[in-house]
Design a protein around this motif. Structure first.
Motif, short mmCIF file in Angstrom:
data_model
loop_
_atom_site.label_atom_id
_atom_site.label_comp_id
_atom_site.label_asym_id
_atom_site.label_seq_id
_atom_site.Cartn_x
_atom_site.Cartn_y
_atom_site.Cartn_z
N ARG A 1 0.94 -1.21 0.04
CA ARG A 1 -0.14 0.09 -0.01
C ARG A 1 1.01 1.20 -0.11
NH1 ARG A 1 -5.22 0.02 2.42
NH2 ARG A 1 -5.14 2.29 1.96
N VAL A 2 0.28 2.40 -0.56
CA VAL A 2 1.03 3.61 -0.65
C VAL A 2 0.30 4.79 0.10
CG1 VAL A 2 2.01 5.31 -1.90
CG2 VAL A 2 1.99 3.14 -2.60
N PHE A 3 0.72 5.49 1.05
CA PHE A 3 -0.20 6.36 1.94
C PHE A 3 0.87 7.77 1.43
CE2 PHE A 3 -0.32 2.31 4.05
CZ PHE A 3 -2.09 2.57 4.47
N ASP A 4 -0.38 8.85 1.75
CA ASP A 4 0.53 10.07 1.63
C ASP A 4 1.49 10.52 2.69
OD1 ASP A 4 -0.79 10.74 -0.94
OD2 ASP A 4 -2.57 11.51 0.03
N HIS A 5 1.09 10.01 4.09
CA HIS A 5 1.90 10.35 5.14
C HIS A 5 1.69 9.23 6.17
CE1 HIS A 5 1.86 12.62 8.97
NE2 HIS A 5 3.15 13.21 8.31
N TYR A 6 2.70 8.89 6.77
CA TYR A 6 2.54 8.10 8.16
C TYR A 6 1.15 7.97 8.80
CZ TYR A 6 4.24 11.41 11.53
OH TYR A 6 4.14 12.39 12.30
N GLY A 7 0.93 9.34 9.06
CA GLY A 7 -0.29 9.45 9.91
C GLY A 7 -1.75 9.19 9.19
N ASP A 8 -1.79 8.65 7.99
CA ASP A 8 -2.67 7.93 7.09
C ASP A 8 -2.85 6.74 7.53
OD1 ASP A 8 -3.09 10.45 6.28
OD2 ASP A 8 -2.20 10.23 4.36
N ILE A 9 -1.74 6.23 8.25
CA ILE A 9 -1.95 4.58 8.61
C ILE A 9 -2.47 4.53 9.97
CG2 ILE A 9 -0.57 2.49 8.86
CD1 ILE A 9 1.69 3.89 6.78
N THR A 10 -3.74 4.06 10.05
CA THR A 10 -4.63 3.93 11.32
C THR A 10 -4.24 2.77 11.96
OG1 THR A 10 -6.15 2.91 10.22
CG2 THR A 10 -6.30 5.39 10.03
N VAL A 11 -4.29 2.60 13.26
CA VAL A 11 -4.31 1.73 13.90
C VAL A 11 -5.29 0.47 13.63
CG1 VAL A 11 -5.08 0.71 16.61
CG2 VAL A 11 -3.71 2.90 16.22
N GLN A 12 -6.63 0.86 13.25
CA GLN A 12 -7.37 -0.03 12.61
C GLN A 12 -6.95 -0.82 11.47
OE1 GLN A 12 -10.25 -0.99 14.35
NE2 GLN A 12 -10.12 -2.62 12.87
N PHE A 13 -6.50 -0.21 10.56
CA PHE A 13 -6.02 -0.64 9.24
C PHE A 13 -4.86 -1.71 9.71
CE2 PHE A 13 -2.21 -0.86 6.49
CZ PHE A 13 -2.81 -1.41 5.41
N LEU A 14 -3.99 -1.35 10.70
CA LEU A 14 -2.88 -2.18 11.08
C LEU A 14 -3.42 -3.35 11.62
CD1 LEU A 14 -0.34 0.42 12.54
CD2 LEU A 14 0.00 -1.00 10.28
N LYS A 15 -4.39 -3.28 12.81
CA LYS A 15 -4.98 -4.40 13.16
C LYS A 15 -5.74 -5.29 12.26
CE LYS A 15 -5.87 -2.78 18.07
NZ LYS A 15 -5.31 -4.05 18.66
N ASP A 16 -6.22 -4.68 11.26
CA ASP A 16 -6.93 -5.41 10.18
C ASP A 16 -6.08 -6.56 9.59
OD1 ASP A 16 -9.45 -4.30 11.00
OD2 ASP A 16 -9.55 -3.08 9.51
N GLN A 17 -4.91 -5.77 9.26
CA GLN A 17 -3.77 -6.85 8.74
C GLN A 17 -2.96 -7.85 9.62
OE1 GLN A 17 -3.45 -6.14 5.42
NE2 GLN A 17 -5.21 -4.53 5.72
#
Length: 166
Positions: A9-25
């Protein structure tokens, strides 16, 4: 070891990577490059936004380690000490050596690990070779030097391939 430059995945900024996204992975450990991923190379101290983001990860039980190829350990040491996070210096990315050492130290395996970075030839290649989730961000402060602009342009097709992955 797979040879792939394409991030998951590509994000604009590290802050766009949410805890929920990480937990879902299923991620319990985030490994991250420092320069141009979390802060501009000239930045000596972490800002409050980065402190808050890492605090959110920690509150959710997600560990965080900086993985740096930086030749001068002084800035990285100061930055990480101020931030209160461990780091793996002289990581040798795209070698997987530094990533594997950090995972072992954190007691986490590759299935539960993500690598965050801004460069294909170091961060994303190391992540893919190590079999961890490869997360890419646009460089903090953008491409400034001529070399960074060329590199940024060369990375564009790989970022597009990531954005088109299903």
């Amino acid at each position: 070891m797979p040879f792939s430059l394409i991030p998951h995945r590509v994000f604009d900024h590290y802050g766009d990577i949410t805890v929920q996204f990480l937990k879902d992975q299923g991620i319990t450990l985030v490994l991250s490059d420092l320069d141009y991923t979390l802060a501009a190379k000239s930045t000596r101290r972490p800002d409050q936004a980065l402190r808050n983001w890492i605090a959110e990860l920690s509150a959710a039980g997600i560990k965080f380690v900086i993985i740096s190829n930086n030749r001068s350990g002084t800035r990285v040491t100061e930055f990480c000490t101020d931030l209160g996070v461990p780091y793996q210096g002289h990581a040798g990315k795209p070698s997987t050596r530094g990533l594997k050492a950090a995972m072992a130290q954190a007691g986490t395996d590759r299935v539960h690990t993500a690598m965050l970075g801004d460069k294909l030839l170091t961060d994303m290649l190391a992540a893919n070779r190590a079999g961890v989730l490869a997360l890419m961000v646009e460089p903090v402060d953008g491409a400034v030097t001529l070399w960074q602009k060329v590199l940024h342009a060369l990375q564009a097709p790989f970022k597009t391939a990531s954005r088109n992955k299903k």
